[in-house]
Design a protein around this motif. Structure first.
Motif, PDB file in Angstrom:
ATOM      1  N   PRO A 270      27.081 -46.499 -28.384  1.00  5.39           N
ATOM      2  CA  PRO A 270      26.117 -47.045 -27.281  1.00  5.39           C
ATOM      3  C   PRO A 270      25.682 -48.293 -28.464  1.00  5.39           C
ATOM      4  O   PRO A 270      25.148 -48.014 -29.503  1.00  5.39           O
ATOM      5  CB  PRO A 270      24.933 -45.555 -27.220  1.00  5.39           C
ATOM      6  CG  PRO A 270      25.620 -45.408 -28.031  1.00  5.39           C
ATOM      7  CD  PRO A 270      26.946 -44.799 -28.108  1.00  5.39           C
ATOM      8  N   SER A 271      25.516 -49.297 -27.304  1.00  4.05           N
ATOM      9  CA  SER A 271      24.847 -50.647 -27.420  1.00  4.05           C
ATOM     10  C   SER A 271      23.677 -50.969 -27.571  1.00  4.05           C
ATOM     11  O   SER A 271      23.216 -52.270 -27.710  1.00  4.05           O
ATOM     12  CB  SER A 271      26.085 -51.687 -28.178  1.00  4.05           C
ATOM     13  OG  SER A 271      26.566 -51.661 -26.833  1.00  4.05           O
ATOM     14  N   ASP A 272      23.122 -50.380 -26.175  1.00  8.78           N
ATOM     15  CA  ASP A 272      22.101 -51.013 -25.291  1.00  8.78           C
ATOM     16  C   ASP A 272      20.700 -51.058 -26.014  1.00  8.78           C
ATOM     17  O   ASP A 272      19.516 -51.906 -25.598  1.00  8.78           O
ATOM     18  CB  ASP A 272      21.721 -49.994 -24.769  1.00  8.78           C
ATOM     19  CG  ASP A 272      22.220 -48.760 -24.448  1.00  8.78           C
ATOM     20  OD1 ASP A 272      20.995 -47.851 -24.402  1.00  8.78           O
ATOM     21  OD2 ASP A 272      22.769 -48.023 -24.809  1.00  8.78           O
ATOM     22  N   MET A 273      20.423 -50.306 -26.662  1.00  3.84           N
ATOM     23  CA  MET A 273      19.051 -50.260 -27.567  1.00  3.84           C
ATOM     24  C   MET A 273      18.382 -49.409 -27.100  1.00  3.84           C
ATOM     25  O   MET A 273      17.390 -49.869 -26.621  1.00  3.84           O
ATOM     26  CB  MET A 273      18.825 -51.328 -28.012  1.00  3.84           C
ATOM     27  CG  MET A 273      19.253 -51.595 -29.698  1.00  3.84           C
ATOM     28  SD  MET A 273      19.201 -50.692 -30.918  1.00  3.84           S
ATOM     29  CE  MET A 273      17.655 -50.649 -31.060  1.00  3.84           C
ATOM     30  N   MET A 274      18.253 -48.515 -25.424  1.00  2.87           N
ATOM     31  CA  MET A 274      17.488 -47.451 -24.434  1.00  2.87           C
ATOM     32  C   MET A 274      17.277 -47.039 -25.272  1.00  2.87           C
ATOM     33  O   MET A 274      17.722 -46.202 -26.059  1.00  2.87           O
ATOM     34  CB  MET A 274      17.788 -47.681 -23.997  1.00  2.87           C
ATOM     35  CG  MET A 274      19.335 -49.281 -22.222  1.00  2.87           C
ATOM     36  SD  MET A 274      17.118 -49.743 -21.833  1.00  2.87           S
ATOM     37  CE  MET A 274      17.030 -51.305 -23.058  1.00  2.87           C
ATOM     38  N   ASP A 275      15.886 -46.735 -25.104  1.00  6.50           N
ATOM     39  CA  ASP A 275      15.089 -45.339 -26.176  1.00  6.50           C
ATOM     40  C   ASP A 275      15.485 -44.079 -25.349  1.00  6.50           C
ATOM     41  O   ASP A 275      15.799 -44.356 -24.076  1.00  6.50           O
ATOM     42  CB  ASP A 275      13.406 -45.327 -26.089  1.00  6.50           C
ATOM     43  CG  ASP A 275      13.323 -46.369 -26.824  1.00  6.50           C
ATOM     44  OD1 ASP A 275      13.514 -47.445 -27.546  1.00  6.50           O
ATOM     45  OD2 ASP A 275      11.934 -46.820 -26.845  1.00  6.50           O
ATOM     46  N   GLY A 276      16.326 -42.698 -26.419  1.00  7.43           N
ATOM     47  CA  GLY A 276      16.796 -41.870 -26.114  1.00  7.43           C
ATOM     48  C   GLY A 276      18.649 -41.648 -25.347  1.00  7.43           C
ATOM     49  O   GLY A 276      18.593 -41.095 -25.011  1.00  7.43           O
ATOM     50  N   ARG A 277      18.589 -43.312 -25.705  1.00  5.57           N
ATOM     51  CA  ARG A 277      20.719 -42.794 -24.926  1.00  5.57           C
ATOM     52  C   ARG A 277      21.713 -41.675 -25.273  1.00  5.57           C
ATOM     53  O   ARG A 277      21.979 -41.550 -25.384  1.00  5.57           O
ATOM     54  CB  ARG A 277      20.765 -44.416 -24.623  1.00  5.57           C
ATOM     55  CG  ARG A 277      21.544 -44.693 -25.764  1.00  5.57           C
ATOM     56  CD  ARG A 277      21.079 -45.635 -27.104  1.00  5.57           C
ATOM     57  NE  ARG A 277      21.329 -46.480 -27.354  1.00  5.57           N
ATOM     58  CZ  ARG A 277      20.857 -46.627 -29.523  1.00  5.57           C
ATOM     59  NH1 ARG A 277      20.487 -46.195 -30.131  1.00  5.57           N
ATOM     60  NH2 ARG A 277      21.717 -47.632 -29.980  1.00  5.57           N
ATOM     61  N   VAL A 278      20.977 -42.080 -26.760  1.00  3.62           N
ATOM     62  CA  VAL A 278      22.017 -41.129 -27.679  1.00  3.62           C
ATOM     63  C   VAL A 278      21.895 -40.129 -27.348  1.00  3.62           C
ATOM     64  O   VAL A 278      22.822 -38.923 -27.157  1.00  3.62           O
ATOM     65  CB  VAL A 278      21.549 -41.146 -29.729  1.00  3.62           C
ATOM     66  CG1 VAL A 278      22.827 -40.179 -29.761  1.00  3.62           C
ATOM     67  CG2 VAL A 278      21.905 -42.799 -29.687  1.00  3.62           C
ATOM     68  N   ALA A 279      20.398 -39.431 -27.602  1.00 11.60           N
ATOM     69  CA  ALA A 279      20.336 -37.667 -26.315  1.00 11.60           C
ATOM     70  C   ALA A 279      21.010 -37.551 -25.261  1.00 11.60           C
ATOM     71  O   ALA A 279      22.006 -36.333 -24.795  1.00 11.60           O
ATOM     72  CB  ALA A 279      18.548 -37.358 -26.563  1.00 11.60           C
ATOM     73  N   ALA A 280      20.501 -38.451 -24.672  1.00  9.01           N
ATOM     74  CA  ALA A 280      21.434 -39.191 -23.157  1.00  9.01           C
ATOM     75  C   ALA A 280      22.896 -38.412 -23.174  1.00  9.01           C
ATOM     76  O   ALA A 280      23.469 -37.418 -22.577  1.00  9.01           O
ATOM     77  CB  ALA A 280      20.682 -39.414 -21.737  1.00  9.01           C
ATOM     78  N   ILE A 281      23.660 -39.185 -23.721  1.00  9.68           N
ATOM     79  CA  ILE A 281      24.741 -38.995 -24.492  1.00  9.68           C
ATOM     80  C   ILE A 281      25.403 -38.317 -24.652  1.00  9.68           C
ATOM     81  O   ILE A 281      25.985 -37.658 -24.140  1.00  9.68           O
ATOM     82  CB  ILE A 281      25.599 -40.035 -24.945  1.00  9.68           C
ATOM     83  CG1 ILE A 281      25.414 -41.575 -23.921  1.00  9.68           C
ATOM     84  CG2 ILE A 281      26.654 -40.564 -25.118  1.00  9.68           C
ATOM     85  CD1 ILE A 281      25.511 -42.940 -24.718  1.00  9.68           C
ATOM     86  N   ARG A 282      24.458 -37.404 -26.186  1.00  6.29           N
ATOM     87  CA  ARG A 282      24.919 -36.516 -26.213  1.00  6.29           C
ATOM     88  C   ARG A 282      24.887 -34.936 -25.611  1.00  6.29           C
ATOM     89  O   ARG A 282      25.638 -34.361 -24.932  1.00  6.29           O
ATOM     90  CB  ARG A 282      24.054 -35.618 -27.636  1.00  6.29           C
ATOM     91  CG  ARG A 282      24.310 -34.751 -28.677  1.00  6.29           C
ATOM     92  CD  ARG A 282      25.967 -35.334 -29.415  1.00  6.29           C
ATOM     93  NE  ARG A 282      27.024 -34.952 -28.700  1.00  6.29           N
ATOM     94  CZ  ARG A 282      28.625 -35.902 -28.649  1.00  6.29           C
ATOM     95  NH1 ARG A 282      27.959 -35.761 -30.288  1.00  6.29           N
ATOM     96  NH2 ARG A 282      29.357 -35.196 -28.235  1.00  6.29           N
ATOM     97  N   GLU A 283      23.710 -35.122 -24.741  1.00  2.59           N
ATOM     98  CA  GLU A 283      23.505 -34.197 -23.775  1.00  2.59           C
ATOM     99  C   GLU A 283      25.267 -34.018 -23.096  1.00  2.59           C
ATOM    100  O   GLU A 283      25.717 -32.836 -21.915  1.00  2.59           O
ATOM    101  CB  GLU A 283      22.037 -33.826 -22.548  1.00  2.59           C
ATOM    102  CG  GLU A 283      22.059 -32.588 -22.446  1.00  2.59           C
ATOM    103  CD  GLU A 283      20.585 -33.071 -21.498  1.00  2.59           C
ATOM    104  OE1 GLU A 283      20.898 -31.830 -20.957  1.00  2.59           O
ATOM    105  OE2 GLU A 283      20.591 -34.125 -21.456  1.00  2.59           O
ATOM    106  N   LEU A 284      25.356 -35.093 -22.049  1.00  6.96           N
ATOM    107  CA  LEU A 284      26.159 -35.335 -21.108  1.00  6.96           C
ATOM    108  C   LEU A 284      27.915 -34.710 -21.740  1.00  6.96           C
ATOM    109  O   LEU A 284      28.404 -34.115 -21.077  1.00  6.96           O
ATOM    110  CB  LEU A 284      26.427 -36.221 -20.262  1.00  6.96           C
ATOM    111  CG  LEU A 284      26.953 -36.247 -19.385  1.00  6.96           C
ATOM    112  CD1 LEU A 284      26.904 -35.608 -17.699  1.00  6.96           C
ATOM    113  CD2 LEU A 284      27.174 -37.714 -18.574  1.00  6.96           C
ATOM    114  N   LEU A 285      28.136 -35.271 -23.087  1.00  5.20           N
ATOM    115  CA  LEU A 285      29.444 -35.245 -23.568  1.00  5.20           C
ATOM    116  C   LEU A 285      29.858 -33.698 -23.939  1.00  5.20           C
ATOM    117  O   LEU A 285      30.666 -32.720 -23.404  1.00  5.20           O
ATOM    118  CB  LEU A 285      29.097 -36.185 -24.619  1.00  5.20           C
ATOM    119  CG  LEU A 285      29.819 -37.452 -24.890  1.00  5.20           C
ATOM    120  CD1 LEU A 285      29.604 -38.170 -26.022  1.00  5.20           C
ATOM    121  CD2 LEU A 285      30.920 -38.045 -23.744  1.00  5.20           C
ATOM    122  N   ASP A 286      28.114 -32.785 -24.085  1.00  7.46           N
ATOM    123  CA  ASP A 286      28.791 -31.893 -25.115  1.00  7.46           C
ATOM    124  C   ASP A 286      29.272 -30.726 -23.377  1.00  7.46           C
ATOM    125  O   ASP A 286      29.912 -29.608 -23.724  1.00  7.46           O
ATOM    126  CB  ASP A 286      27.256 -31.042 -25.681  1.00  7.46           C
ATOM    127  CG  ASP A 286      27.036 -31.647 -26.385  1.00  7.46           C
ATOM    128  OD1 ASP A 286      28.285 -32.864 -26.763  1.00  7.46           O
ATOM    129  OD2 ASP A 286      26.550 -31.528 -27.133  1.00  7.46           O
TER     130      ASP A 286
END
Length: 327
Positions: free
Chosen positions: A166-182
């Motif tokens: 993720p390259s967007d720099m939106m706050d919280g995007r790593v958590a959102a991606i991790r949750e959906l991937l998991d």
């Protein structure tokens, strides 16, 4: 006998001695090559990027040919950027099942299953306005964008990507991606976060390459102020907490102090992106005969390794693989 000065030259006397005491080295596994793949019916499409000599926008077929040569020269990993045939305000082709990045991932993994394929997760190449998030009343919306970024990452995972970035720099995007991937069964898929990404003037040539220039304003409300270093540690720390597996600093050369700070503060692998402007300046000077291009390229990459980068994303990857093969 008392020696009153240090004879450092003893270990520089011959090329072999210099080799065996060298502290920092560069290998093919250290380098990740970026590619720009275009959605087009013309499989012969290979368009030079004028501001990045030696780089191209590629159709799927031309991407295959380019990657094939690089793999033969020792390529270990790559990152994909997609340019869709059509754009819209919500960047729907970023997370389309048969989007151009998804097609490219399937093609590459079908031919080279052991090649590490990373995908850039962002909306800017896919939105009609060129920003990395959804827009309302001229504002870039953070939270409503997170779902689309997570859906984009999931679509890449389903296509076979080995790493999402993720390259967007939106706050919280790593958590959102991790949750959906998991939740979707991809708990083992790594996230390489653009954790410390600056609002840099060095991105100019990339925006030609990816056709991603913002149609209004700039990206300074979500990318970092180049004057700030401690802020980078806060951003990296947040991404670690949210589940990032690799932390990236971008750009690379002007921010070697930040690379070192991230390296010293976290035990995750650290990536550095030698961006388009860095590439183009070295290329231009080499073309004009002002520098020894090969020597400067290698010195710049060793500098990034010495600063603490474990992985370097660089448009010089194909060139360096050829240098290494010609030793």
């Amino acid at each position: 006998m008392v020696f009153d000065f240090h004879r450092g030259r003893r270990l520089r006397r011959t090329a072999v001695i210099r080799d065996i005491v060298r502290e920092t080295s560069l290998s093919p596994a250290d380098l990740m090559m970026p590619y720009f793949v275009v959605e087009t019916d013309d499989q012969n499409f290979k368009k030079p990027i004028s501001s990045m000599p030696g780089q191209f926008q590629l159709s799927l077929k031309q991407l295959e040919l380019q990657v094939r040569e690089a793999v033969e020269n020792g390529l270990k990993s790559l990152i994909l950027f997609g340019i869709p045939a059509e754009k819209d305000p919500v960047g729907s082709q970023a997370y389309a099942e048969e989007g151009i990045v998804q097609q490219a991932v399937k093609m590459i993994k079908g031919i080279w299953p052991d090649l590490v394929v990373c995908t850039d997760v962002c909306l800017c190449e896919f939105t009609s306005h060129g920003h990395c998030g959804l827009i309302k009343d001229g504002r870039i919306l953070n939270d409503p964008t997170l779902d689309l970024l997570a859906r984009t990452a999931l679509s890449h995972a389903k296509a076979g990507a080995d790493i999402v970035a993720p390259s967007d720099m939106m706050d919280g995007r790593v958590a959102a991606i991790r949750e959906l991937l998991d939740e979707s069964g991809f708990e083992e898929l790594p996230i390489m976060s653009y954790a410390v990404k600056y609002a840099s003037a060095y991105y100019g040539p990339f925006r030609e390459a990816a056709e991603s220039s913002p149609q209004f304003g700039d990206r300074k409300t979500y990318q970092m102020d180049p004057a700030n270093a401690r802020e980078g540690l806060r951003e990296a720390s947040a991404d670690v907490i949210e589940g990032a597996d690799i932390l990236m600093v971008k750009p690379a050369g002007p921010y070697q102090d930040v690379i070192r700070m991230v390296r010293d503060s976290f035990d995750l692998p650290v990536a550095a992106y030698q961006v388009s402007g860095e590439y183009s300046m070295i290329k231009a000077a080499g073309i004009n005969g002002w520098i020894d291009e090969k020597a400067v390229v290698l010195e710049s990459l060793i500098g990034l390794k010495r600063a603490g980068a474990d992985l370097i994303l660089t448009y010089f990857t194909e060139d360096v693989l050829k240098y290494m093969g010609n030793k």
